[in-house]
Write an enzyme that holds these catalytic residues in place. Structure first.
Site, PDB file in Angstrom:
ATOM      1  N   GLY A  88      40.562  43.364  36.638  1.00  0.00           N
ATOM      2  CA  GLY A  88      41.134  43.619  37.951  1.00  0.00           C
ATOM      3  C   GLY A  88      40.233  44.381  38.899  1.00  0.00           C
ATOM      4  N   GLY A 148      35.595  36.488  43.297  1.00  0.00           N
ATOM      5  CA  GLY A 148      35.334  37.682  44.091  1.00  0.00           C
ATOM      6  C   GLY A 148      35.528  37.435  45.577  1.00  0.00           C
ATOM      7  CG  ASP A 149      33.279  34.500  47.312  1.00  0.00           C
ATOM      8  OD1 ASP A 149      32.627  35.562  47.367  1.00  0.00           O
ATOM      9  OD2 ASP A 149      32.793  33.435  46.901  1.00  0.00           O
ATOM     10  CB  SER A 161      35.144  42.780  41.426  1.00  0.00           C
ATOM     11  OG  SER A 161      35.561  41.730  40.592  1.00  0.00           O
ATOM     12  N   GLY A 194      36.088  42.178  36.979  1.00  0.00           N
ATOM     13  CA  GLY A 194      36.278  40.911  36.282  1.00  0.00           C
ATOM     14  C   GLY A 194      37.724  40.721  35.868  1.00  0.00           C
TER      15      GLY A 194
END
Length: 309
Positions: A222, A248-249, A217, A219
């Protein structure tokens, strides 16, 4: 059924204030509470996408009872949390309405006794025969062995069940060696794991350490993926302002749903990226804006190449 594991569950509390200023008193304009912890957030998004999900991990004390009461109202999510003596932690997100920024305060979590950890392992093994995939998510509460995720990865793999690992630090380092099918670190966690601050090089190195696929990830920039099938970069159409808690989840939920639906990697990454951005756009931690998701899904740009056959 998809099984999500949250060893350090939480009650996520979001406060909204007009403007957050240090050393000042604030009037809170709105308070919301949600069952939280990374795997719980993943489960909520998966259920919203139409998948059957079971949540396991630990719950305890008055806060744990609130988490379970709130979880009972989430359609499509089955509660298989294991009770412990200690109290479930709280996380506080303070949203500055003027700037749109969020300040996060995370409690450490309760101490888990050895007998409680053994009880969880038994419950986990009992749930695996009906699972189509497993997500192991988040930090370890005090008392849980640092190699806990490595053991849980091996147990799932021995049962023939694909497993995604989303954690950090030493639990991630040991977990990768157990050869999970997917890991999803952020850029900082990936650099800590590999020693490289070049995301492309770091994802390749993490694969060599044992991960079947690495999805990093980045941020607002992408996702970057290194897999057996190829390497890809998924980029949202524009940065999204808002509360990044749970973004992120949501990406993990997108990857897991794509896995069990047998989507090709570019489609999995587009879904994960759109869900992540739509979570930032949502006003409450751990939720995603379904309208924004539908709009963003067709706008995510995925570039890269498949591996030679």
């Amino acid at each position: 059924m998809i099984l999500t594991v949250t060893l350090n569950t939480a009650l996520d509390i979001t406060y909204r204030v007009r403007s957050l200023r240090p050393h000042a008193s604030h009037r809170v304009s709105e308070v919301t509470e949600r069952p939280g912890g990374k795997g719980v957030n993943v489960a909520r998004v998966l259920a919203a996408l139409g998948h059957e999900v079971t949540v396991t991990g630990f719950t305890g004390g008055a806060t744990g009872r609130v988490v379970q009461e709130l979880l009972a109202s989430v359609p499509g999510v089955v509660d298989a949390l294991v009770p412990i003596t200690g109290a479930t932690r709280r996380t506080i997100a303070v949203v500055d309405e003027r700037s749109g920024d969020t300040t996060q305060l995370n409690e450490p979590g309760p101490t888990v006794a050895r007998t409680e950890w053994s009880a969880f392992q038994e419950a986990y093994e009992a749930l695996l025969p009906t699972a189509s995939a497993v997500a192991l998510c988040g930090s370890l509460p005090p008392g849980v062995p640092v190699g806990a995720y490595a053991g849980l990865v091996r147990t799932a793999r021995s049962a023939g069940i694909p497993v995604l690992l989303d954690t950090s630090g030493e639990p991630l380092r040991r977990g990768v060696a157990a050869r999970p099918d997917i890991i999803k670190p952020n850029a900082e966690e990936l650099a800590e794991l590999t020693g490289s601050h070049d995301p492309l090089r770091a994802t390749q190195d993490a694969r060599r350490r044992g991960a079947g696929a690495v999805v990093a990830s980045l941020g607002p920039e992408g996702l970057l993926a290194a897999t057996r099938d190829g390497r890809w970069r998924a980029t949202p159409p524009a940065p999204v302002r808002g509360n990044p808690t749970g973004a992120g989840d949501s990406a993990v939920a997108g990857l897991l749903s794509g896995l069990i639906e047998h989507l090709p990697w570019p489609d999995r990454l587009a879904r994960a990226t759109a869900l992540s951005a739509a979570t930032v756009a949502a006003p409450v931690a751990g939720e995603f804006d379904q309208g924004a998701y539908a709009e963003l899904l067709g706008q995510v740009v995925v570039s890269g190449e498949a591996s030679a056959a």
